[in-house]
Motif scaffolding. Structure first.
Motif, PDB file in Angstrom:
ATOM      1  N   TYR A  75       0.839  -1.202   0.000  1.00 38.75           N
ATOM      2  CA  TYR A  75       0.000   0.000   0.000  1.00 38.75           C
ATOM      3  C   TYR A  75       0.876   1.255   0.000  1.00 38.75           C
ATOM      4  O   TYR A  75       0.661   2.183  -0.794  1.00 38.75           O
ATOM      5  N   MET A  76       1.897   1.266   0.860  1.00 38.71           N
ATOM      6  CA  MET A  76       2.780   2.426   0.945  1.00 38.71           C
ATOM      7  C   MET A  76       3.600   2.608  -0.324  1.00 38.71           C
ATOM      8  O   MET A  76       3.846   3.734  -0.765  1.00 38.71           O
ATOM      9  N   ARG A  77       4.032   1.501  -0.927  1.00 37.29           N
ATOM     10  CA  ARG A  77       4.803   1.612  -2.174  1.00 37.29           C
ATOM     11  C   ARG A  77       3.971   2.259  -3.272  1.00 37.29           C
ATOM     12  O   ARG A  77       4.485   3.044  -4.070  1.00 37.29           O
ATOM     13  N   ALA A  78       2.692   1.943  -3.314  1.00 36.69           N
ATOM     14  CA  ALA A  78       1.813   2.575  -4.308  1.00 36.69           C
ATOM     15  C   ALA A  78       1.697   4.071  -4.050  1.00 36.69           C
ATOM     16  O   ALA A  78       1.753   4.886  -4.989  1.00 36.69           O
ATOM     17  N   ILE A  79       1.549   4.454  -2.805  1.00 40.99           N
ATOM     18  CA  ILE A  79       1.427   5.869  -2.462  1.00 40.99           C
ATOM     19  C   ILE A  79       2.723   6.615  -2.751  1.00 40.99           C
ATOM     20  O   ILE A  79       2.715   7.765  -3.221  1.00 40.99           O
ATOM     21  N   LEU A  80       3.863   5.964  -2.515  1.00 40.35           N
ATOM     22  CA  LEU A  80       5.177   6.596  -2.669  1.00 40.35           C
ATOM     23  C   LEU A  80       5.725   6.540  -4.088  1.00 40.35           C
ATOM     24  O   LEU A  80       6.745   7.183  -4.372  1.00 40.35           O
ATOM     25  N   ASN A  81       5.084   5.796  -4.970  1.00 41.99           N
ATOM     26  CA  ASN A  81       5.562   5.653  -6.349  1.00 41.99           C
ATOM     27  C   ASN A  81       5.727   7.033  -6.998  1.00 41.99           C
ATOM     28  O   ASN A  81       4.805   7.855  -6.982  1.00 41.99           O
ATOM     29  N   LYS A  82       6.904   7.287  -7.563  1.00 41.06           N
ATOM     30  CA  LYS A  82       7.210   8.620  -8.088  1.00 41.06           C
ATOM     31  C   LYS A  82       6.371   8.982  -9.299  1.00 41.06           C
ATOM     32  O   LYS A  82       6.112  10.162  -9.553  1.00 41.06           O
ATOM     33  N   GLU A  83       5.968   7.984 -10.076  1.00 44.39           N
ATOM     34  CA  GLU A  83       5.233   8.267 -11.302  1.00 44.39           C
ATOM     35  C   GLU A  83       3.723   8.230 -11.106  1.00 44.39           C
ATOM     36  O   GLU A  83       2.993   9.045 -11.678  1.00 44.39           O
ATOM     37  N   ARG A  84       3.235   7.297 -10.296  1.00 44.14           N
ATOM     38  CA  ARG A  84       1.789   7.098 -10.174  1.00 44.14           C
ATOM     39  C   ARG A  84       1.265   7.299  -8.751  1.00 44.14           C
ATOM     40  O   ARG A  84       0.076   7.112  -8.504  1.00 44.14           O
ATOM     41  N   GLY A  85       2.155   7.690  -7.834  1.00 44.80           N
ATOM     42  CA  GLY A  85       1.768   7.775  -6.430  1.00 44.80           C
ATOM     43  C   GLY A  85       1.103   9.082  -6.044  1.00 44.80           C
ATOM     44  O   GLY A  85       0.695   9.873  -6.901  1.00 44.80           O
ATOM     45  N   LEU A  86       1.032   9.324  -4.735  1.00 46.00           N
ATOM     46  CA  LEU A  86       0.254  10.438  -4.203  1.00 46.00           C
ATOM     47  C   LEU A  86       1.065  11.397  -3.350  1.00 46.00           C
ATOM     48  O   LEU A  86       0.499  12.188  -2.596  1.00 46.00           O
ATOM     49  N   CYS A  87       2.398  11.355  -3.473  1.00 42.15           N
ATOM     50  CA  CYS A  87       3.236  12.155  -2.585  1.00 42.15           C
ATOM     51  C   CYS A  87       3.789  13.393  -3.278  1.00 42.15           C
ATOM     52  O   CYS A  87       4.548  13.279  -4.245  1.00 42.15           O
ATOM     53  N   PRO A  88       3.460  14.583  -2.791  1.00 39.30           N
ATOM     54  CA  PRO A  88       4.123  15.793  -3.272  1.00 39.30           C
ATOM     55  C   PRO A  88       5.604  15.761  -2.879  1.00 39.30           C
ATOM     56  O   PRO A  88       5.997  15.014  -1.980  1.00 39.30           O
ATOM     57  N   PRO A  89       6.452  16.571  -3.529  1.00 34.84           N
ATOM     58  CA  PRO A  89       7.888  16.577  -3.199  1.00 34.84           C
ATOM     59  C   PRO A  89       8.138  16.962  -1.745  1.00 34.84           C
ATOM     60  O   PRO A  89       7.468  17.844  -1.195  1.00 34.84           O
ATOM     61  N   ASN A  90       9.089  16.293  -1.136  1.00 37.90           N
ATOM     62  CA  ASN A  90       9.583  16.614   0.206  1.00 37.90           C
ATOM     63  C   ASN A  90       8.515  16.554   1.298  1.00 37.90           C
ATOM     64  O   ASN A  90       8.619  17.218   2.335  1.00 37.90           O
ATOM     65  N   VAL A  91       7.503  15.738   1.078  1.00 40.33           N
ATOM     66  CA  VAL A  91       6.437  15.638   2.063  1.00 40.33           C
ATOM     67  C   VAL A  91       6.829  14.653   3.172  1.00 40.33           C
ATOM     68  O   VAL A  91       7.628  13.740   2.950  1.00 40.33           O
ATOM     69  N   THR A  92       6.291  14.859   4.361  1.00 37.40           N
ATOM     70  CA  THR A  92       6.432  13.896   5.455  1.00 37.40           C
ATOM     71  C   THR A  92       5.115  13.168   5.631  1.00 37.40           C
ATOM     72  O   THR A  92       4.090  13.787   5.927  1.00 37.40           O
ATOM     73  N   LEU A  93       5.137  11.868   5.407  1.00 35.57           N
ATOM     74  CA  LEU A  93       3.949  11.049   5.642  1.00 35.57           C
ATOM     75  C   LEU A  93       3.933  10.602   7.097  1.00 35.57           C
ATOM     76  O   LEU A  93       4.971  10.261   7.663  1.00 35.57           O
ATOM     77  N   ALA A  94       2.754  10.591   7.693  1.00 36.55           N
ATOM     78  CA  ALA A  94       2.658  10.174   9.095  1.00 36.55           C
ATOM     79  C   ALA A  94       1.285   9.583   9.380  1.00 36.55           C
ATOM     80  O   ALA A  94       0.287   9.922   8.735  1.00 36.55           O
ATOM     81  N   HIS A  95       1.260   8.705  10.352  1.00 37.39           N
ATOM     82  CA  HIS A  95       0.035   8.049  10.811  1.00 37.39           C
ATOM     83  C   HIS A  95      -0.576   8.883  11.930  1.00 37.39           C
ATOM     84  O   HIS A  95       0.103   9.294  12.866  1.00 37.39           O
ATOM     85  N   VAL A  96      -1.873   9.157  11.819  1.00 33.25           N
ATOM     86  CA  VAL A  96      -2.596   9.884  12.858  1.00 33.25           C
ATOM     87  C   VAL A  96      -3.812   9.054  13.250  1.00 33.25           C
ATOM     88  O   VAL A  96      -4.573   8.604  12.394  1.00 33.25           O
ATOM     89  N   ALA A  97      -3.991   8.845  14.542  1.00 28.55           N
ATOM     90  CA  ALA A  97      -5.113   8.066  15.046  1.00 28.55           C
ATOM     91  C   ALA A  97      -5.948   8.917  16.003  1.00 28.55           C
ATOM     92  O   ALA A  97      -5.406   9.698  16.796  1.00 28.55           O
ATOM     93  N   VAL A  98      -7.259   8.766  15.899  1.00 29.29           N
ATOM     94  CA  VAL A  98      -8.174   9.349  16.887  1.00 29.29           C
ATOM     95  C   VAL A  98      -8.692   8.198  17.736  1.00 29.29           C
ATOM     96  O   VAL A  98      -9.242   7.220  17.209  1.00 29.29           O
ATOM     97  N   ILE A  99      -8.486   8.296  19.046  1.00 24.19           N
ATOM     98  CA  ILE A  99      -8.778   7.199  19.966  1.00 24.19           C
ATOM     99  C   ILE A  99      -9.862   7.618  20.948  1.00 24.19           C
ATOM    100  O   ILE A  99      -9.748   8.668  21.591  1.00 24.19           O
ATOM    101  N   GLU A 100     -10.892   6.791  21.062  1.00 25.19           N
ATOM    102  CA  GLU A 100     -11.921   6.978  22.081  1.00 25.19           C
ATOM    103  C   GLU A 100     -11.700   5.909  23.148  1.00 25.19           C
ATOM    104  O   GLU A 100     -12.142   4.776  23.019  1.00 25.19           O
TER     105      GLU A 100
END
Length: 293
Positions: free
Chosen positions: A98-123
Motif C-alpha cells: 500500500y505504501m509503495r503505491a502511495i510513494l511511487n514517483k510516477e503514479r503515487g500520491l506524494c508531493p515533493p519533500n512531504v512527510t507522511l505520518a500516521h494519525v489516530a483518533v482514539i476513544e
C-alpha cells in the motif's frame, strides 16, 4: 463525525484491493450512512461472493476489476490523480505494498519533500474525551522538523473533529528538562516556539510525561499547573515504539474505538490493519472524509 458529514457534499472513496469482508462491510456502512460514494478496486468475483455472504447490495459500489493486489493499489492511486476520488483506503493488501503505491514517483500520491505520518483518533473509555495521537506506524524516530509536522497533523485533525484550540502534549519519559534526553530537548524547543507565537492555533506543553498529560490528579500531586496537564487533546510521541505500544494498549487492554489515517499525501489515506474490525475501518473512513478537501 457522521452528523457533520451528512450535512456536507459526499466525498468519493476508492478502496485498493477491496477483497475482504471487513473492508467491504465498512465501505458499505459508510455509503448507507450517507457519508461517502465508493469505488472498489479488486477481484469482482471475490467481491460478489463477500457481498452475497454479508447480504450487501453489490450495486452500492462502482467496481473496477483487478485481481492483483499491487496493480489494484496502483490503479486506485491513478483514480485519485485523475480527480475521480478524494480518499484512498487500504483493502486486503499488506501495508508495505500500500505504501509503495502511495510513494511511487510516477503514479503515487506524494508531493515533493512531504512527510507522511500516521494519525489516530482514539476513544478510550478511561479518558474523558477523544485523543489524537501520532505517529503510531510510519516514522521510527522523528527528528525536530518531523515532530513539528506531526504537531501540525494532530492539530489539523483535532480541529476537523471540532476542537478549536487543541491542547498538545509533546510526550517524553519525564517532565523534567533533561539535556541528556534528546526527546526532552525537542519537546522544550517546540513548546517554546508555541509560547512565542511561532506555532499558532494550539497550546503546547513539553517535555511532559504521559501520566501528567492524561491525569489531572497526577498533575496536581506534582504541582504542574498548565492547561495541557491532565487534559491533553493530542499526544505527539518521541518514537514509533512508544506510540505503537500506547495505541495497542488502548485497543487491546482498554477496548478503545479508533479511527486511523495517513496524512501528508495528496488525499487522506485510510491506514487500518487488515485485521482491524469493521467498526474501526468505518470510523477511519469517516475521519478521512472529515479531512478530505
Amino acid at each position: 463525525m457522521f452528523e457533520v458529514l451528512r450535512s456536507k457534499p459526499k466525498k468519493r472513496l476508492v478502496a485498493a484491493y477491496a477483497n475482504d469482508a471487513h473492508t467491504i462491510c465498512a465501505v458499505s456502512n459508510a455509503v448507507n450512512e450517507g457519508l461517502i460514494e465508493a469505488t472498489l478496486v479488486g477481484d469482482q468475483a471475490t467481491i460478489a461472493e463477500v457481498c452475497k455472504a454479508e447480504n450487501i447490495d453489490i450495486n452500492t459500489f462502482r467496481i473496477i476489476q483487478e485481481a492483483d493486489d499491487v496493480k489494484a493499489a496502483a490503479m486506485a492511486c491513478d483514480l485519485i490523480n485523475a480527480g475521480e476520488a478524494d480518499i484512498l483506503m487500504k483493502g486486503l493488501l499488506p501495508t508495505d505494498k500500500y505504501m509503495r503505491a502511495i510513494l511511487n514517483k510516477e503514479r503515487g500520491l506524494c508531493p515533493p519533500n512531504v512527510t507522511l505520518a500516521h494519525v489516530a483518533v482514539i476513544e478510550n473509555p478511561n479518558y474523558h474525551k477523544l485523543l489524537v495521537v501520532s505517529d503510531c506506524a510510519i516514522i521510527p524516530l522523528p527528528d525536530l522538523k518531523q515532530k513539528q509536522t506531526l504537531l501540525k497533523y494532530v492539530t489539523t485533525t483535532a480541529k476537523a473533529i471540532g476542537i478549536s484550540c487543541p491542547k498538545v502534549a509533546m510526550v517524553t519519559a519525564t517532565e523534567q528538562m533533561s539535556a541528556g534526553i534528546p526527546a526532552c530537548v525537542d519537546a522544550a524547543i517546540i513548546a517554546k516556539m508555541a509560547e512565542r507565537g511561532q506555532i499558532k492555533g494550539c497550546m503546547v506543553e513539553g517535555p511532559i510525561s504521559l501520566d501528567l498529560a492524561l491525569d489531572a490528579e497526577t498533575a496536581a500531586i506534582k504541582g504542574m499547573k498548565n492547561p495541557v496537564a491532565g487534559d491533553a487533546d493530542c499526544l505527539v510521541f518521541p518514537n514509533l515504539e512508544s506510540s505503537n505500544v500506547f495505541y495497542k494498549c488502548c485497543t487491546k487492554f482498554d477496548k478503545s474505538e479508533v479511527g486511523a489515517i495517513l496524512m501528508g499525501a495528496k488525499v487522506p489515506c485510510v491506514l487500518s490493519s487488515r485485521g482491524d474490525t469493521t467498526k474501526t475501518k468505518l470510523y477511519s473512513i469517516a475521519l478521512a472524509a472529515m479531512l478530505a478537501k
